[in-house]
Design a protein around this motif. Structure first.
Motif, PDB file in Angstrom:
ATOM      1  N   ALA D  44       0.771  -1.203   0.008  1.00 52.32           N
ATOM      2  CA  ALA D  44       0.068   0.012   0.213  1.00 52.32           C
ATOM      3  C   ALA D  44       0.842   1.194   0.013  1.00 52.32           C
ATOM      4  O   ALA D  44       0.645   2.044  -0.779  1.00 52.32           O
ATOM      5  CB  ALA D  44      -0.973  -0.002   1.202  1.00 52.32           C
ATOM      6  N   VAL D  45       1.877   1.297   0.761  1.00 52.45           N
ATOM      7  CA  VAL D  45       2.494   2.322   0.823  1.00 52.45           C
ATOM      8  C   VAL D  45       3.535   2.853  -0.608  1.00 52.45           C
ATOM      9  O   VAL D  45       3.459   3.915  -0.920  1.00 52.45           O
ATOM     10  CB  VAL D  45       3.874   2.168   1.919  1.00 52.45           C
ATOM     11  CG1 VAL D  45       5.083   3.293   1.951  1.00 52.45           C
ATOM     12  CG2 VAL D  45       3.278   2.355   3.398  1.00 52.45           C
ATOM     13  N   PHE D  46       3.814   1.540  -1.264  1.00 54.84           N
ATOM     14  CA  PHE D  46       4.476   1.835  -2.427  1.00 54.84           C
ATOM     15  C   PHE D  46       3.869   1.723  -3.710  1.00 54.84           C
ATOM     16  O   PHE D  46       4.152   1.755  -4.767  1.00 54.84           O
ATOM     17  CB  PHE D  46       5.792   0.844  -2.581  1.00 54.84           C
ATOM     18  CG  PHE D  46       6.643   1.226  -1.539  1.00 54.84           C
ATOM     19  CD1 PHE D  46       7.755   2.297  -1.845  1.00 54.84           C
ATOM     20  CD2 PHE D  46       6.969   0.873  -0.288  1.00 54.84           C
ATOM     21  CE1 PHE D  46       8.648   2.672  -0.944  1.00 54.84           C
ATOM     22  CE2 PHE D  46       8.003   1.093   0.713  1.00 54.84           C
ATOM     23  CZ  PHE D  46       8.924   2.066   0.320  1.00 54.84           C
ATOM     24  N   ASN D 175      13.186  10.341   6.544  1.00 53.58           N
ATOM     25  CA  ASN D 175      13.606  11.959   6.741  1.00 53.58           C
ATOM     26  C   ASN D 175      13.829  12.307   5.113  1.00 53.58           C
ATOM     27  O   ASN D 175      13.562  13.620   4.800  1.00 53.58           O
ATOM     28  CB  ASN D 175      14.948  12.174   7.479  1.00 53.58           C
ATOM     29  CG  ASN D 175      14.689  11.670   8.737  1.00 53.58           C
ATOM     30  OD1 ASN D 175      14.121  12.276   9.560  1.00 53.58           O
ATOM     31  ND2 ASN D 175      15.140  10.482   9.107  1.00 53.58           N
ATOM     32  N   ALA D 176      14.173  11.282   4.324  1.00 54.72           N
ATOM     33  CA  ALA D 176      14.166  11.773   2.906  1.00 54.72           C
ATOM     34  C   ALA D 176      13.069  12.177   2.195  1.00 54.72           C
ATOM     35  O   ALA D 176      12.837  13.051   1.422  1.00 54.72           O
ATOM     36  CB  ALA D 176      15.029  10.769   2.109  1.00 54.72           C
ATOM     37  N   VAL D 177      12.045  11.390   2.358  1.00 56.92           N
ATOM     38  CA  VAL D 177      10.517  11.304   1.813  1.00 56.92           C
ATOM     39  C   VAL D 177      10.053  12.639   2.180  1.00 56.92           C
ATOM     40  O   VAL D 177       9.435  13.404   1.554  1.00 56.92           O
ATOM     41  CB  VAL D 177       9.812  10.241   2.087  1.00 56.92           C
ATOM     42  CG1 VAL D 177       8.388  10.394   1.517  1.00 56.92           C
ATOM     43  CG2 VAL D 177      10.559   8.930   1.264  1.00 56.92           C
ATOM     44  N   ALA D 178      10.281  13.029   3.557  1.00 54.85           N
ATOM     45  CA  ALA D 178       9.558  13.901   4.067  1.00 54.85           C
ATOM     46  C   ALA D 178      10.168  15.246   3.508  1.00 54.85           C
ATOM     47  O   ALA D 178       9.569  16.391   3.371  1.00 54.85           O
ATOM     48  CB  ALA D 178      10.000  14.181   5.589  1.00 54.85           C
ATOM     49  N   TYR D 179      11.600  15.367   3.436  1.00 53.66           N
ATOM     50  CA  TYR D 179      12.137  16.364   2.635  1.00 53.66           C
ATOM     51  C   TYR D 179      11.635  16.535   1.162  1.00 53.66           C
ATOM     52  O   TYR D 179      11.260  17.763   0.525  1.00 53.66           O
ATOM     53  CB  TYR D 179      13.562  16.374   2.676  1.00 53.66           C
ATOM     54  CG  TYR D 179      14.439  17.185   1.821  1.00 53.66           C
ATOM     55  CD1 TYR D 179      14.664  18.561   2.391  1.00 53.66           C
ATOM     56  CD2 TYR D 179      14.908  16.628   0.662  1.00 53.66           C
ATOM     57  CE1 TYR D 179      15.153  19.658   1.557  1.00 53.66           C
ATOM     58  CE2 TYR D 179      15.652  17.948  -0.349  1.00 53.66           C
ATOM     59  CZ  TYR D 179      15.713  19.110   0.121  1.00 53.66           C
ATOM     60  OH  TYR D 179      16.547  20.236  -0.625  1.00 53.66           O
ATOM     61  N   LEU D 180      11.758  15.532   0.323  1.00 55.68           N
ATOM     62  CA  LEU D 180      11.366  15.530  -0.907  1.00 55.68           C
ATOM     63  C   LEU D 180       9.933  16.016  -1.210  1.00 55.68           C
ATOM     64  O   LEU D 180       9.626  16.230  -2.169  1.00 55.68           O
ATOM     65  CB  LEU D 180      11.704  14.279  -1.659  1.00 55.68           C
ATOM     66  CG  LEU D 180      13.116  13.756  -1.622  1.00 55.68           C
ATOM     67  CD1 LEU D 180      13.404  12.573  -1.879  1.00 55.68           C
ATOM     68  CD2 LEU D 180      13.789  14.805  -2.726  1.00 55.68           C
ATOM     69  N   GLY D 181       8.849  15.619  -0.271  1.00 55.99           N
ATOM     70  CA  GLY D 181       7.577  15.682  -0.509  1.00 55.99           C
ATOM     71  C   GLY D 181       7.149  14.780  -1.641  1.00 55.99           C
ATOM     72  O   GLY D 181       5.921  15.314  -2.147  1.00 55.99           O
ATOM     73  N   CYS D 182       7.549  13.846  -1.907  1.00 57.81           N
ATOM     74  CA  CYS D 182       7.301  13.052  -3.200  1.00 57.81           C
ATOM     75  C   CYS D 182       6.737  11.917  -2.584  1.00 57.81           C
ATOM     76  O   CYS D 182       6.629  11.611  -1.326  1.00 57.81           O
ATOM     77  CB  CYS D 182       8.237  12.830  -4.157  1.00 57.81           C
ATOM     78  SG  CYS D 182       9.528  11.599  -3.274  1.00 57.81           S
ATOM     79  N   PRO D 184       6.826   7.854  -1.553  1.00 56.15           N
ATOM     80  CA  PRO D 184       7.940   6.929  -1.140  1.00 56.15           C
ATOM     81  C   PRO D 184       8.540   6.129  -2.547  1.00 56.15           C
ATOM     82  O   PRO D 184       9.677   5.906  -2.367  1.00 56.15           O
ATOM     83  CB  PRO D 184       7.254   5.819  -0.409  1.00 56.15           C
ATOM     84  CG  PRO D 184       5.992   6.753   0.528  1.00 56.15           C
ATOM     85  CD  PRO D 184       5.667   7.503  -0.545  1.00 56.15           C
ATOM     86  N   ALA D 185       7.564   5.631  -3.203  1.00 54.07           N
ATOM     87  CA  ALA D 185       7.757   5.035  -4.492  1.00 54.07           C
ATOM     88  C   ALA D 185       8.768   5.765  -5.464  1.00 54.07           C
ATOM     89  O   ALA D 185       9.662   5.552  -5.953  1.00 54.07           O
ATOM     90  CB  ALA D 185       6.527   4.642  -5.324  1.00 54.07           C
ATOM     91  N   ALA D 186       8.581   7.155  -5.612  1.00 54.58           N
ATOM     92  CA  ALA D 186       9.320   8.151  -6.342  1.00 54.58           C
ATOM     93  C   ALA D 186      10.470   8.140  -5.644  1.00 54.58           C
ATOM     94  O   ALA D 186      11.626   8.392  -6.676  1.00 54.58           O
ATOM     95  CB  ALA D 186       8.810   9.403  -6.445  1.00 54.58           C
ATOM     96  N   ALA D 187      10.774   8.143  -4.337  1.00 51.74           N
ATOM     97  CA  ALA D 187      12.182   8.233  -3.866  1.00 51.74           C
ATOM     98  C   ALA D 187      12.926   7.056  -3.952  1.00 51.74           C
ATOM     99  O   ALA D 187      14.003   6.758  -3.263  1.00 51.74           O
ATOM    100  CB  ALA D 187      11.957   8.686  -2.331  1.00 51.74           C
TER     101      ALA D 187
END
Lengths: 333, 333, 333, 333
Positions: D44-46, D175-182, D184-187
């Motif tokens: 579900a997350v990805f 922290n990376a996803v929070a920063y990117l705002g994208c 989780p899959a995109a990251a």
């Protein structure tokens, strides 16, 4: 009069000659013309495309083969008397990074599909248990006996049914084929064997066995494993030369027939003492302490086999007079 | 005209002769008289008690040595150009079960105690970081240069200060000793080297290097490791014979001197093109694409060394006329 | 009504409480105050200096212990029913880099010095054979039985005589000590045990076992091995908290006594069906297919043990009414 | 005032609650309902089918991932500052049975396809050289920086072109996803990542990371490897509970945003001292010995980063007043 082992016998003159002939300038490792021709030579022997790698010992050939077959968390089924289980100083675990040897019993150091089934029956298939991924048999066996093509094929079918790979330790493959009188393929790949350690050192060679792969696509990974094990010799042409000289004109078969005949002569003289049928070049006899001492006093060298038996091995160059002498003395015991 | 590598050169006649002489009946593995005499032979060479094991490749000798020195969670310091780092297909990690090669730089493929200190400085000593347990140097180096006894001793002292073991990859140890004109001990164990891979294959041998241990008590564990790696050959007497024949009358030194002299002759003819001082039997030259093509057109075989250089290696049997020809052509380029 | 396994039982309230109390700011890994106090806590339990490392599973504790005891080319003697042989997915070979498990038999999953002697007798001590370097026993055994201090000491003496190390898999050590009524030391280190996997997870803990080393000097190497196996948790304080809370006031013993008493009650109700003496918290009973179905129909959960038997395990929190119910039903079968 | 590391921070109340709720009777290992639901939760997350395994440390998750990707004779490309290279005590070599970490450089602990090309260029593809089989990157990096989706995708394309697998060490993936705002899959997987070590311990968890496999067919082999490494905990339900509670309602993202915001506040106060852009929850600052002493005297705890710098890490529960205090003091330095 030497009956200790075929693994210390002299080197065949044709092997020496081929090695001397290989001493011209050649690229190192296995880029020389001789090493490059091994695949073709073995493909001719087995009548199908093979890849073949030289290796400096049977242990190396066996363990490279197993390393190409099993994951570290899996196992290899073998006989409890197998060389890989008893005589390789833990090498299979080294090369496979810890795969487990899972032993079964069976007369004459042979085993059957039934033994495999019995081994597997109590093992749950989950992450807690080690599950095999290959089977390995020895041809001729550690008891000097030979699997028939039908017996090999039955094991091959069992392996296939379980999705196990199939390795044959053929340190004395020549003696087995000589006994069977069949094609080399019938004694191995036609029965499902995928990798064969084809022995030459005990049969007139000096320092080269061949690992024969009946799926050539598997060779690349094993060439890396061989290098990583320090077994890629720079002057590998001398190993290829040994092997090729023994393949030429089926010298390997002639050598094995000579050794087998010597063993048969000894066996015939001591039929009532035999521990196992004599099918290759090893004779295991019931002889007690006193008898062994008497034999040694008359100049015969051999290994004890437990407290009341002995092993006599005949080599490719078994001396007819020594063999006759042993036969005579044994029948008179 | 071959200048590709000494690792593919012919086998010295004295080696052939000794191998033929070894073909009598002997116990297998290293129980034959020749193998049993290796410890004594090397003890004489180094003037102190040594244990020596034959091995079929430099990779095997190097990696067995390292396996005896380091725990799997530790590391081995070596030069970034070292053979163990670049040319052994991952064998050090196989034999040591995962110990880490930790590389340093340094001119001429040599390194110094200062490089060790710089490597160690940022590493905290805790369970998160890998800490070395041994150092390894190559003598002569991969750039064809030689550590002086004083340089070896400085590294030995540094190793001792850090409680690190000290290995020397001596694939071309003979060339190094020939260059230095010192005793073999001065070039190795007197400077603290504890295990030496003493090369013979590149110097007239066929298939045997010696792993020399200056603490003989360490040999037992390595004999097990050698067996476990499939390197205990049954007809090991032929390996011992090679080594002993090259030690006899210091043939190893004579061979190395011949090779070094040939390299020196080539170097003298191309002094302004040298990448490194020529101290052993390798000559690295700046030669561009066009020049290399010209050399090859005239029959010289050699390896490229990056886009603008080439490596010429001279062997124990370097042909005087080939060497002179190369020198002539190079000076005329 | 759960009798499947103690390894899935609930976590003891005191453990929860201690974990919550550990949630303050603390240095990571095992640098927190709780982890730092483990050595002292176990030293008090055993009356001698100990070092103790937490590990997240019995498999990890066992295999780290073995890794500290054996070289890769050696072996570990264990019972053929041992957890390390059957239930750890090959982990011992992973952690020891390939050392061989060498199994022996014996009633009740226990073995004796005689079994060790019988195993060793046919093994030549040379490089071809794997020779043990450690013995491992399980206390309580996989059959729910317990080695007496005298039996442990006899094995310890045998190990010492052969220069073998001595490991005890104490996944249910608490149940064994509770049964014996002796000191923890008498059941382990006084008999020669050098490393003990002291189980807590089956006894009220959540995710922490302790590897107790009776020679604290051995701990450093194992701390590195633990890290290298990914078992050094950053918030290790929560593992230490679990262990310390179970040691406090001998809660571990109280929990084990409760489980043992429940097993004894079940055993008393089915005495004629017992496969093994019930000495800890496991009851193995002869019950056929029909009987098992009947039991399950009445709400009892347990594992089959082959075709005609079943295993019932009681946990630290065994429910008195469930136990009584099972006893009642079994005696009526 | 703690800025040492997020790896020692407290456990989030929701995690505690979920763990307590998991304390009912459940089958052991990963057969409980919570563990069984992980695949679905991460799918579900990805937004695609995933398999997910809990593991007790980031080291275990990383190394299991690599073990599933590379043969022992191959290598893994990573940044020279990578956790797997510097901070895992040799674990990657343990789990992969000796595969080589091959390091590249790059600003901010990030690297590029160009760095891969430069690494590969001088390596001949033959058995003598180790050739990579996977690449591994850290998201967020060891310098507290974040790969953009485009940067990940560029590396993924390079990996694909070379037939290398692609691993992401996501100890601070949140922290990376929070920063990117994208997404989780995109990251990660949209850029070609095949296995992601998804960190929870630094982000409010206690002892569970997730190894997420974007090809679920690869999970079976890793489940065996996890067991073999002693990482299959019997009460694994408590690990699954931690992870699920942090995934619920995107608590993992909320936690990471809080930590990132605190780091940003500190960075804003010391902009001219920053070693690297602050994109996650780590702030690396140039502060000299005197300044560090002054900070410590005022109650701030942090790690030195070489002689003239320091690292400040903010956790999911960073205290607003502590953060403000640090910002104030830094801007006044």
């Amino acid at each position: 009069m030497q009956f200790l082992s075929d693994n210390a016998a002299a080197v065949h003159p044709a092997v020496w000659e081929a090695m001397r002939a290989a001493d011209g300038p050649q690229p190192p490792y296995d880029n020389d013309a001789l090493s490059q021709s091994l695949d073709e030579a073995f493909s001719a022997v087995f009548g199908r495309p093979c890849a073949a790698l030289w290796a400096a010992s049977g242990t190396a050939a066996n363990c490279l083969a197993l390393a190409g077959m099993v994951d570290p968390h899996r196992g290899v089924i073998c006989h409890q008397d197998a060389h890989i289980e008893n005589d390789e100083g833990g090498a299979p675990a080294f090369y496979t990074h810890g795969a487990k040897l899972m032993t079964v019993g069976g007369d004459h150091a042979k085993y059957t599909p039934q033994a495999i089934d019995a081994l597997l029956a109590p093992i749950r298939r989950d992450v807690h248990r080690v599950w095999p991924q290959a089977i390995s048999i020895t041809q001729a066996t550690e008891a000097g006996c030979v699997y028939t093509p039908a017996e090999v094929a039955a094991l091959g079918a069992a392996a296939k049914a379980h999705d196990f790979a199939f390795h044959m330790d053929g340190a004395r493959f020549a003696n087995a084929v000589a006994y069977l009188g069949c094609s080399p393929a019938a004694a191995s790949c036609e029965g499902g064997v995928e990798a064969l350690s084809f022995g030459f050192i005990k049969n007139g060679g000096m320092s080269a066995e061949a690992l024969v792969l009946f799926d050539p696509a598997k060779a690349d990974r094993l060439r890396h494993a061989r290098k990583r094990a320090g077994h890629l010799q720079s002057k590998g042409r001398f190993m290829a030369a040994q092997i090729l000289s023994l393949l030429r004109g089926d010298l390997w078969l002639a050598n094995a027939r000579h050794a087998n005949a010597a063993a048969a002569e000894i066996a015939a003289a001591a039929r009532q003492r035999l521990l196992y049928p004599v099918q290759a070049n090893e004779v295991f006899l019931r002889v007690n302490e006193t008898e062994r001492a008497a034999l040694r006093a008359q100049g015969f060298a051999f290994y004890d086999w437990g407290p009341d038996a002995a092993r006599f091995v005949t080599a490719w160059n078994a001396d007819a007079s020594h063999v006759a002498a042993l036969a005579r003395v044994l029948s008179a015991l």
